[in-house]
Design an enzyme around this catalytic site. Structure first.
Site, PDB file in Angstrom:
ATOM      1  CE1 TYR A 174      -5.431   2.525   3.645  1.00 57.71           C
ATOM      2  CE2 TYR A 174      -5.993   0.233   3.249  1.00 57.71           C
ATOM      3  CZ  TYR A 174      -5.150   1.304   3.068  1.00 57.71           C
ATOM      4  OH  TYR A 174      -4.005   1.153   2.315  1.00 57.71           O
ATOM      5  CB  SER A 175     -12.172   0.920   0.990  1.00 56.27           C
ATOM      6  OG  SER A 175     -12.555   0.139  -0.123  1.00 56.27           O
ATOM      7  CG  ASN A 176      -6.778  -2.128  -0.371  1.00 53.69           C
ATOM      8  OD1 ASN A 176      -5.723  -1.523  -0.309  1.00 53.69           O
ATOM      9  ND2 ASN A 176      -7.126  -3.035   0.529  1.00 53.69           N
TER      10      ASN A 176
ATOM     11  CB  SER B 177       7.025 -12.806   6.805  1.00 54.72           C
ATOM     12  OG  SER B 177       6.878 -11.836   7.822  1.00 54.72           O
TER      13      SER B 177
ATOM     14  CB  SER C 142      -0.962  -0.003   1.191  1.00 52.30           C
ATOM     15  OG  SER C 142      -2.033  -0.878   0.935  1.00 52.30           O
TER      16      SER C 142
ATOM     17  N   GLY D 184       2.699  -0.868   4.075  1.00 56.93           N
ATOM     18  CA  GLY D 184       2.200  -1.680   2.986  1.00 56.93           C
ATOM     19  C   GLY D 184       2.369  -3.153   3.272  1.00 56.93           C
TER      20      GLY D 184
END
Length: 407
Positions: free
Chosen positions: A220-222, A386, A120, A361
């Site tokens: 929050y929304s992608n 990871s 992100s 991100g």
């Protein structure tokens, strides 16, 4: 510490397994090189820290020890084979520290110039591109989604006529996050290399009712940033990746940063990326998930970068090298989110009273955070190889060791 605003795509990839690490765990690599971005220490050996002009050798050495310990704890808390941090101080060069390995099969260590998926942090770049277009008068923050993408956001209570570009940028559109769709998660698990178009991701989102009315709450929304990528292309006639390379990456000389599109592999040099079956800490098998088709992340999270580039990106932005000052103020305006998020940036308040600005991100097999002081004079980026969650206590220790005043 940073809020959990990472790209949490459900990319459950079934790739090659991994063997035991070939190196002794817990050994760190470190380097201090004023003005240079290449690691200079031998793997497994520590370079003696250099005292800065503003601190006594004892104070600098003490801070260095805390930083080293924090990097080791980040790897342990994030259930990661390795962790690395790069600190850039104006007038004081750079400081690189790493713990663990980049490849558990070969024992290769994390290199300072390794490429990795930055998730992100893509949003920071897309926000900058969008705000540049606003400054040029090519779009308005009050424009509706419908004006640029007619008919796309409709149905199930979604209405692009009521959602503005500003609300996409500051995460107040109310749109459902497509990465939370269970059916999409299953499809990605079954065909992880399949290409997804931005329009298909938006259709997945609008098949759900919105979280709230536009502008009512922060969530929050992608989906918001996938739409921004589509708006950029509609306004300019060029892809968001092309615009970002020209207007952000090139001016800031971010030569190790790229938009892979549908390319599944990482550019060299790079290590590997890992996740666990069932999640971190559950004792499940660790899997290599380095190769993936990032089109399901798109403008919300496809970016590939390096630690060096991330420590230049944020200072460059906050110093007005990419986005004009008026639009930069918009990036740091958190009034719509009760202080949690601006536009592609969020504040990171520390206990000592210092507030940093940055973004984190997360994408399958990789976690990263990049922050800088408001004046851009000191920046830090770290990464884990990871899938991990934000809010690690070692992250707090790392940031406070570097940015809080020492007596």
């Amino acid at each position: 510490m940073p809020t959990a605003v990472a790209l949490t795509t459900a990319l459950a990839l079934v790739l090659s397994g991994c063997g035991a690490a070939a190196t002794e765990p817990g050994r760190d690599a470190a380097a201090t090189e004023p003005g240079r971005d290449a690691a200079a220490t031998q793997p497994g050996r520590d370079a003696a820290p250099r005292a800065s002009a503003s601190a006594s050798p004892g104070a600098e050495g003490g801070r260095d020890g805390v930083l080293r310990a924090a990097v080791r704890r980040l790897a342990a808390q994030g259930d990661a084979p390795g962790a690395a941090v790069l600190i850039r101080r104006e007038g004081g060069g750079t400081r690189y520290l790493a713990s663990g390995v980049a490849n558990v099969s070969t024992g290769r260590r994390i290199h300072r110039n390794d490429r990795f998926r930055a998730g992100s942090l893509t949003k920071t770049v897309i926000a900058a591109v969008t705000l540049r277009l606003a400054a040029q008068g090519r779009l308005g923050l009050g424009d509706t989604v419908e004006e640029h993408l007619p008919g796309l956001v409709r149905g199930h209570g979604n209405d692009g006529r009521a959602i503005t570009i500003r609300q996409l940028l500051n995460q107040t559109s109310g749109l459902f996050d497509y990465t939370a769709d269970p059916a999409l998660a299953r499809q990605l698990s079954a065909a992880a290399d399949r290409t997804r178009t931005p329009a298909s991701l938006v259709r997945t989102a609008v098949a759900h009712r919105p979280y709230s009315a536009p502008g009512a709450t922060w969530r929050y929304s992608n989906t918001n940033y996938v739409l921004l990528g589509m708006v950029v292309q509609r306004v300019t006639g060029r892809s968001y990746a092309t615009e970002a390379r020209r207007d952000v990456l090139a001016p800031l000389r971010l030569h190790g940063t790229s938009f892979p599109g549908t390319r599944t592999t990482l550019p060299d040099p790079h290590g590997r990326a890992y996740t666990r079956d069932g999640g971190a800490g559950d004792g499940g098998a660790r899997r290599d998930v380095t190769d993936l088709n990032p089109s399901s992340a798109g403008a919300a999270g496809e970016l590939i970068s390096t630690l060096g580039d991330l420590t230049r990106l944020l200072p460059g932005l906050l110093r007005g090298k990419v986005v004009p000052r008026a639009e930069l103020r918009q990036m740091r305006n958190t009034s719509a989110s009760d202080g949690r998020y601006g536009m592609g940036l969020f504040p990171v308040p520390l206990a000592c009273g210092v507030t940093l600005w940055g973004h984190n991100g997360e994408i399958n097999g990789s976690y990263a955070l990049a922050v800088t002081t408001p004046d851009g004079r000191r920046s830090l980026a770290y990464r884990l190889n990871s899938t991990a969650a934000s809010g690690l206590t070692a992250e707090t220790s790392l940031l406070e060791a570097e940015f809080c005043p020492r007596r």
